[in-house]
Design a protein around this motif. Sequence first.
Motif, PDB file in Angstrom:
ATOM      1  N   ASP A  22      -3.859   9.297   0.007  1.00  0.00           N
ATOM      2  CA  ASP A  22      -4.206   8.850   1.350  1.00  0.00           C
ATOM      3  C   ASP A  22      -4.272   7.316   1.402  1.00  0.00           C
ATOM      4  OD1 ASP A  22      -6.297   7.981   3.482  1.00  0.00           O
ATOM      5  OD2 ASP A  22      -5.795  10.042   4.028  1.00  0.00           O
ATOM      6  N   LYS A  23      -3.543   6.715   2.336  1.00  0.00           N
ATOM      7  CA  LYS A  23      -3.419   5.259   2.379  1.00  0.00           C
ATOM      8  C   LYS A  23      -4.742   4.569   2.716  1.00  0.00           C
ATOM      9  CE  LYS A  23       1.459   5.551   3.611  1.00  0.00           C
ATOM     10  NZ  LYS A  23       2.477   5.350   4.652  1.00  0.00           N
ATOM     11  N   SER A  24      -5.574   5.227   3.517  1.00  0.00           N
ATOM     12  CA  SER A  24      -6.865   4.616   3.837  1.00  0.00           C
ATOM     13  C   SER A  24      -7.747   4.566   2.592  1.00  0.00           C
ATOM     14  CB  SER A  24      -7.565   5.383   4.956  1.00  0.00           C
ATOM     15  OG  SER A  24      -7.864   6.717   4.556  1.00  0.00           O
ATOM     16  N   ILE A  52       0.838  -1.203   0.000  1.00  0.00           N
ATOM     17  CA  ILE A  52       0.000   0.000   0.000  1.00  0.00           C
ATOM     18  C   ILE A  52       0.870   1.250   0.000  1.00  0.00           C
ATOM     19  CG2 ILE A  52      -1.574   1.358   1.434  1.00  0.00           C
ATOM     20  CD1 ILE A  52      -3.084  -1.165   2.061  1.00  0.00           C
ATOM     21  N   ASP A  53       1.978   1.234   0.740  1.00  0.00           N
ATOM     22  CA  ASP A  53       2.881   2.388   0.749  1.00  0.00           C
ATOM     23  C   ASP A  53       3.426   2.670  -0.651  1.00  0.00           C
ATOM     24  OD1 ASP A  53       2.524   2.741   3.435  1.00  0.00           O
ATOM     25  OD2 ASP A  53       4.395   1.775   4.038  1.00  0.00           O
ATOM     26  N   GLN A  54       3.819   1.618  -1.373  1.00  0.00           N
ATOM     27  CA  GLN A  54       4.351   1.800  -2.721  1.00  0.00           C
ATOM     28  C   GLN A  54       3.282   2.338  -3.672  1.00  0.00           C
ATOM     29  OE1 GLN A  54       5.730  -2.287  -3.069  1.00  0.00           O
ATOM     30  NE2 GLN A  54       7.870  -1.607  -3.145  1.00  0.00           N
ATOM     31  N   ILE A  55       2.079   1.797  -3.538  1.00  0.00           N
ATOM     32  CA  ILE A  55       0.988   2.249  -4.402  1.00  0.00           C
ATOM     33  C   ILE A  55       0.660   3.704  -4.102  1.00  0.00           C
ATOM     34  CG2 ILE A  55      -1.433   1.908  -4.996  1.00  0.00           C
ATOM     35  CD1 ILE A  55      -1.046  -1.065  -4.251  1.00  0.00           C
ATOM     36  N   SER A  56       0.578   4.049  -2.812  1.00  0.00           N
ATOM     37  CA  SER A  56       0.278   5.426  -2.410  1.00  0.00           C
ATOM     38  C   SER A  56       1.309   6.398  -2.969  1.00  0.00           C
ATOM     39  CB  SER A  56       0.233   5.519  -0.880  1.00  0.00           C
ATOM     40  OG  SER A  56       0.109   6.867  -0.469  1.00  0.00           O
ATOM     41  N   ALA A  57       2.598   6.030  -2.860  1.00  0.00           N
ATOM     42  CA  ALA A  57       3.664   6.889  -3.372  1.00  0.00           C
ATOM     43  C   ALA A  57       3.548   7.057  -4.883  1.00  0.00           C
ATOM     44  CB  ALA A  57       5.026   6.318  -3.000  1.00  0.00           C
ATOM     45  N   HIS A  58       3.224   5.975  -5.582  1.00  0.00           N
ATOM     46  CA  HIS A  58       3.100   6.026  -7.042  1.00  0.00           C
ATOM     47  C   HIS A  58       1.954   6.938  -7.463  1.00  0.00           C
ATOM     48  CE1 HIS A  58       3.696   4.546 -11.122  1.00  0.00           C
ATOM     49  NE2 HIS A  58       2.376   4.463 -11.223  1.00  0.00           N
ATOM     50  N   LEU A  59       0.914   6.997  -6.641  1.00  0.00           N
ATOM     51  CA  LEU A  59      -0.250   7.822  -6.961  1.00  0.00           C
ATOM     52  C   LEU A  59      -0.149   9.222  -6.368  1.00  0.00           C
ATOM     53  CD1 LEU A  59      -3.105   5.193  -6.502  1.00  0.00           C
ATOM     54  CD2 LEU A  59      -1.996   5.915  -8.606  1.00  0.00           C
ATOM     55  N   GLY A  60       1.071   9.672  -6.109  1.00  0.00           N
ATOM     56  CA  GLY A  60       1.259  11.032  -5.609  1.00  0.00           C
ATOM     57  C   GLY A  60       0.955  11.187  -4.142  1.00  0.00           C
TER      58      GLY A  60
END
Length: 224
Positions: A39-41, A28-36
């Motif tokens: 918000d992780k939730s 989830i952290d990697q996906i969140s970073a990739h999407l700018g």
Amino acid sequence: MSDLNGEPDELERGLEATLFAAEEPLTIDQISAHLGDCDKSLVRDGLQALAHHYENRGVRLVERGKRWHFETAADLAHLLRREKEQVRRLSRAATEVLAIVAYHEPVSRAEIESIRGVQTSSGTLDVLMEAGWIKLAGRREVPGRPVIYATTPDFLDHFGLGSRRDLPGIDELRASGLLDPVDDAFEEAMSAGTEENEGKDVAEIGLEHQCEAGAEGLEGHNPD
């Protein structure tokens, strides 16, 4: 990428595109970073919504070891299977070691040998690491600082486990026929004269059978 916070439809499309193009499962952290730094939730909610959308389709979105990726629906695997001859075979010793690591990780080689009651060759551990099922997980903070081993996300993926909490217990193993009858397996585990199973519990013995059944990626006719 523009900020996707607060845009559920666009977020799900972004998640779908990101995971489809990814070369490996993503946290989830990697996906969140990739999407700018989304918000992780919201990312987690979007992943759950996508997983629900794909649950009855030819591909499914799954979480294995806190990493998300698309995989082929299990009931369609026969459509994609190709057979090839594989000369390497997963030994009984390797399945024992894999079961011990899975239930006791992180665990050192000396601890594995103590549970098995016999020495474990470095070659056995090498085979499991080459298969991508176990990894070096640091060193035990005791005199000598021995190397310790743990299972990998590939291990969870191969056996269809979301996490180690999904490892089968005695009741599940009995229901699947891997401990049939369970009393015989227990007597085998507890037998003072049985070197192979000395110190192991019934669940470990059952998982060894499951590992042998699931080791098709290393023996016989195997899917690419």
